[in-house]
Each structure stands twice: as C-alpha cells, then as structure tokens.
Design a protein around this motif. Structure first.
Motif, PDB file in Angstrom:
ATOM      1  N   ILE A  73       0.836  -1.203   0.000  1.00  0.00           N
ATOM      2  CA  ILE A  73       0.000   0.000   0.000  1.00  0.00           C
ATOM      3  C   ILE A  73       0.871   1.253   0.000  1.00  0.00           C
ATOM      4  N   VAL A  74       1.960   1.211   0.772  1.00  0.00           N
ATOM      5  CA  VAL A  74       2.885   2.351   0.803  1.00  0.00           C
ATOM      6  C   VAL A  74       3.468   2.604  -0.579  1.00  0.00           C
ATOM      7  N   TRP A  75       3.908   1.523  -1.262  1.00  0.00           N
ATOM      8  CA  TRP A  75       4.487   1.699  -2.606  1.00  0.00           C
ATOM      9  C   TRP A  75       3.471   2.336  -3.548  1.00  0.00           C
ATOM     10  N   VAL A  76       2.223   1.890  -3.465  1.00  0.00           N
ATOM     11  CA  VAL A  76       1.194   2.443  -4.355  1.00  0.00           C
ATOM     12  C   VAL A  76       0.893   3.895  -4.002  1.00  0.00           C
ATOM     13  N   LEU A  77       0.891   4.226  -2.724  1.00  0.00           N
ATOM     14  CA  LEU A  77       0.683   5.619  -2.338  1.00  0.00           C
ATOM     15  C   LEU A  77       1.802   6.507  -2.879  1.00  0.00           C
ATOM     16  N   ILE A  99      -5.313  -1.229  -5.564  1.00  0.00           N
ATOM     17  CA  ILE A  99      -4.622  -1.991  -4.516  1.00  0.00           C
ATOM     18  C   ILE A  99      -5.553  -2.249  -3.337  1.00  0.00           C
ATOM     19  N   LEU A 100      -6.366  -1.259  -2.961  1.00  0.00           N
ATOM     20  CA  LEU A 100      -7.273  -1.446  -1.828  1.00  0.00           C
ATOM     21  C   LEU A 100      -8.357  -2.469  -2.162  1.00  0.00           C
ATOM     22  N   GLY A 101      -8.907  -2.391  -3.372  1.00  0.00           N
ATOM     23  CA  GLY A 101      -9.922  -3.363  -3.779  1.00  0.00           C
ATOM     24  C   GLY A 101      -9.378  -4.771  -3.821  1.00  0.00           C
ATOM     25  N   GLY A 102      -8.155  -4.936  -4.321  1.00  0.00           N
ATOM     26  CA  GLY A 102      -7.535  -6.254  -4.359  1.00  0.00           C
ATOM     27  C   GLY A 102      -7.282  -6.815  -2.977  1.00  0.00           C
ATOM     28  N   ASP A 103      -6.844  -5.961  -2.046  1.00  0.00           N
ATOM     29  CA  ASP A 103      -6.593  -6.409  -0.674  1.00  0.00           C
ATOM     30  C   ASP A 103      -7.884  -6.857   0.013  1.00  0.00           C
ATOM     31  N   VAL A 104      -8.950  -6.097  -0.193  1.00  0.00           N
ATOM     32  CA  VAL A 104     -10.240  -6.477   0.395  1.00  0.00           C
ATOM     33  C   VAL A 104     -10.707  -7.811  -0.170  1.00  0.00           C
ATOM     34  N   LEU A 105     -10.593  -7.967  -1.482  1.00  0.00           N
ATOM     35  CA  LEU A 105     -11.003  -9.213  -2.127  1.00  0.00           C
ATOM     36  C   LEU A 105     -10.187 -10.393  -1.599  1.00  0.00           C
ATOM     37  N   GLY A 106      -8.888 -10.207  -1.482  1.00  0.00           N
ATOM     38  CA  GLY A 106      -8.031 -11.271  -0.970  1.00  0.00           C
ATOM     39  C   GLY A 106      -8.374 -11.649   0.457  1.00  0.00           C
ATOM     40  N   THR A 107      -8.672 -10.648   1.293  1.00  0.00           N
ATOM     41  CA  THR A 107      -9.028 -10.910   2.690  1.00  0.00           C
ATOM     42  C   THR A 107     -10.330 -11.702   2.794  1.00  0.00           C
ATOM     43  N   LEU A 108     -11.312 -11.333   1.991  1.00  0.00           N
ATOM     44  CA  LEU A 108     -12.591 -12.051   2.000  1.00  0.00           C
ATOM     45  C   LEU A 108     -12.400 -13.519   1.609  1.00  0.00           C
ATOM     46  N   ILE A 109     -11.562 -13.747   0.600  1.00  0.00           N
ATOM     47  CA  ILE A 109     -11.335 -15.124   0.143  1.00  0.00           C
ATOM     48  C   ILE A 109     -10.561 -15.910   1.188  1.00  0.00           C
ATOM     49  N   HIS A 134       1.021 -11.313   0.428  1.00  0.00           N
ATOM     50  CA  HIS A 134       2.248 -10.712  -0.102  1.00  0.00           C
ATOM     51  C   HIS A 134       2.244 -10.730  -1.627  1.00  0.00           C
ATOM     52  N   VAL A 135       2.005 -11.905  -2.189  1.00  0.00           N
ATOM     53  CA  VAL A 135       2.076 -12.053  -3.640  1.00  0.00           C
ATOM     54  C   VAL A 135       0.941 -11.298  -4.323  1.00  0.00           C
ATOM     55  N   LEU A 136      -0.256 -11.372  -3.756  1.00  0.00           N
ATOM     56  CA  LEU A 136      -1.387 -10.655  -4.318  1.00  0.00           C
ATOM     57  C   LEU A 136      -1.098  -9.156  -4.400  1.00  0.00           C
ATOM     58  N   GLY A 137      -0.673  -8.585  -3.270  1.00  0.00           N
ATOM     59  CA  GLY A 137      -0.420  -7.155  -3.236  1.00  0.00           C
ATOM     60  C   GLY A 137       0.717  -6.738  -4.150  1.00  0.00           C
ATOM     61  N   PHE A 138       1.808  -7.491  -4.137  1.00  0.00           N
ATOM     62  CA  PHE A 138       2.965  -7.104  -4.942  1.00  0.00           C
ATOM     63  C   PHE A 138       2.685  -7.287  -6.425  1.00  0.00           C
ATOM     64  N   PHE A 139       1.904  -8.306  -6.775  1.00  0.00           N
ATOM     65  CA  PHE A 139       1.499  -8.482  -8.174  1.00  0.00           C
ATOM     66  C   PHE A 139       0.702  -7.259  -8.626  1.00  0.00           C
ATOM     67  N   LEU A 140      -0.164  -6.747  -7.774  1.00  0.00           N
ATOM     68  CA  LEU A 140      -0.940  -5.562  -8.119  1.00  0.00           C
ATOM     69  C   LEU A 140      -0.050  -4.334  -8.248  1.00  0.00           C
ATOM     70  N   VAL A 141       0.942  -4.212  -7.355  1.00  0.00           N
ATOM     71  CA  VAL A 141       1.899  -3.102  -7.484  1.00  0.00           C
ATOM     72  C   VAL A 141       2.604  -3.178  -8.832  1.00  0.00           C
TER      73      VAL A 141
END
Length: 224
Positions: A73-77, A99-109, A134-141
C-alpha cells in the motif's frame, strides 16, 4: 489514454477467474491432486534450503519484507503521489483503488477458504494461508507500474528493463514465501491468478470511468 479498450480483456478475465476458482475449490476441499502438487513443489523449494548460503536466505527474507501487504500500500501511495504531481490525477486515484480493492477481495477469500499455513511457518506469519497476501499485493503493485507508469517512460530499452525486473521480482517473491514456509505453492499461484483477474476488472473500470472523471472539477486537468 494509458489504459485503452481491449476486446480480449474479458476473455483474459474469464480464463484467469475460472482457473482461480478451480484452484480455490481444490484447496478449500483438500483435493488429493492439489495437496500432492503442493507437497511436491514445496519439497522442491525447501529441500535444498541453502542454509550455508547466507546471502540467499537474506535475499528471500528481504523480498518477503519488501512485499509485505502494508508496504504494498505504501508503494502504491508513493506511485499515486508522483503521478498526481505529474498531473496524472485520475491514474493516481485508480492505482489506490486498485490496490485497496484487491486487498479487500483477498481478505474475504482468505476467510472463506480458511487454509492453515505450513506447520513450519514463522510466528510473524499469522492468519490464513490462501491466497498469499504478499504475492497478491505485490502483483498488483507490479501491474500498476506496468499499466500507468512504464508507458510514460520515453526510452523503449528502459521500459523493457523495468518490465523484466518486475516479472523477476514477482516470481522470486512467490518463491520466498514458499521457501520461508509462509505459504503453500498453491497459495502463491492463486494470488497471482486472483490479482490478474482483478486487474482486468480494474482496467475495464478505468476505461469506462476515466473520461467521466475528467468532468469533475479538481480532476479536469488530469491526463488519462
């Protein structure tokens, strides 16, 4: 526009989403095929742990630190701030929402699948295992950099080098999560499939909404 209409976008979404759902269900219900593949690949990446090669272990630890969900999230900001200052305001807003939408989706799953981590995982790696945050977020970055940052680099050679570095970074981050016993291999593969599918949706939303957002006062001078 940095992201343009692509008639094959929904085809890519369908393929990646279906592949992810199949993998998720295999993990959720402990399918024999899935657990066997996980065991084989985990053994491949952890049987030769190169304990005597301190540099390799340090590299894996560094990558997993740099790919922490909070840091993603910091990198995207940081990306968003730079893009905003360069008058790419709408792409900056899109990057943060992606990035925020992807993180929420990953958490729900994660809370749907409720997969436990490998027994040898570190205490710092808590929570459920599938998909890898980790991989989900960094892939999105990496995807955000691919889509809205690299295209504005003028030199083609620099663009190519940046793209290759991002591909290698995502791959070795995934390896580091298995190497450090933080995740099963399927967790990292699932994270990449989910991130790729979500990026297709995010791109579609950008194409649909970016021109409309230019009509908003403080975004009217934004490049898209």
């Amino acid at each position: 526009m940095l992201i343009v209409h692509d008639s094959r976008r929904w085809q890519r979404f369908t393929i990646s989403a279906v592949a992810f759902i199949v993998l998720m269900l295999m993990v959720k219900f402990n399918a024999a095929v899935g657990t066997t593949i996980d065991a084989v690949f985990q053994s491949l990446f952890t049987s030769q742990r190169l304990e005597n090669a301190g540099w390799f272990h340090a590299l894996m630890s560094l990558l997993t630190f740099l790919g922490k969900p909070v840091l993603d999230i910091v990198w995207v900001l940081i990306i968003a701030i730079v893009m905003w200052l360069r008058r790419y305001k709408i792409p900056a807003v899109w990057a943060v929402c992606t990035i925020l939408g992807g993180d929420v989706l990953g958490t729900l799953i994660k809370h749907f699948v409720k997969r436990v981590r490998p027994a040898q995982h570190l205490a710092a790696d808590d929570g459920y295992s599938f998909p890898s945050g980790h991989v989900l977020g960094f892939f999105l970055v990496a995807g955000i950099l691919f889509l809205i940052v690299i295209p504005i680099i003028q030199k083609a050679s620099v663009r190519t080098i940046c793209q290759l570095l991002l591909i290698f970074a995502v791959f070795f981050l995934a390896v580091s999560r298995v190497y450090l016993y933080a995740h099963w291999p399927a967790d990292t593969i699932g994270a990449m499939l989910l991130a790729y599918a979500w990026l297709q949706v995010a791109e579609w939303l950008y194409v649909m909404w970016a021109p409309k957002l230019q009509q908003v006062g403080f975004l009217s001078d934004s490049a898209i």
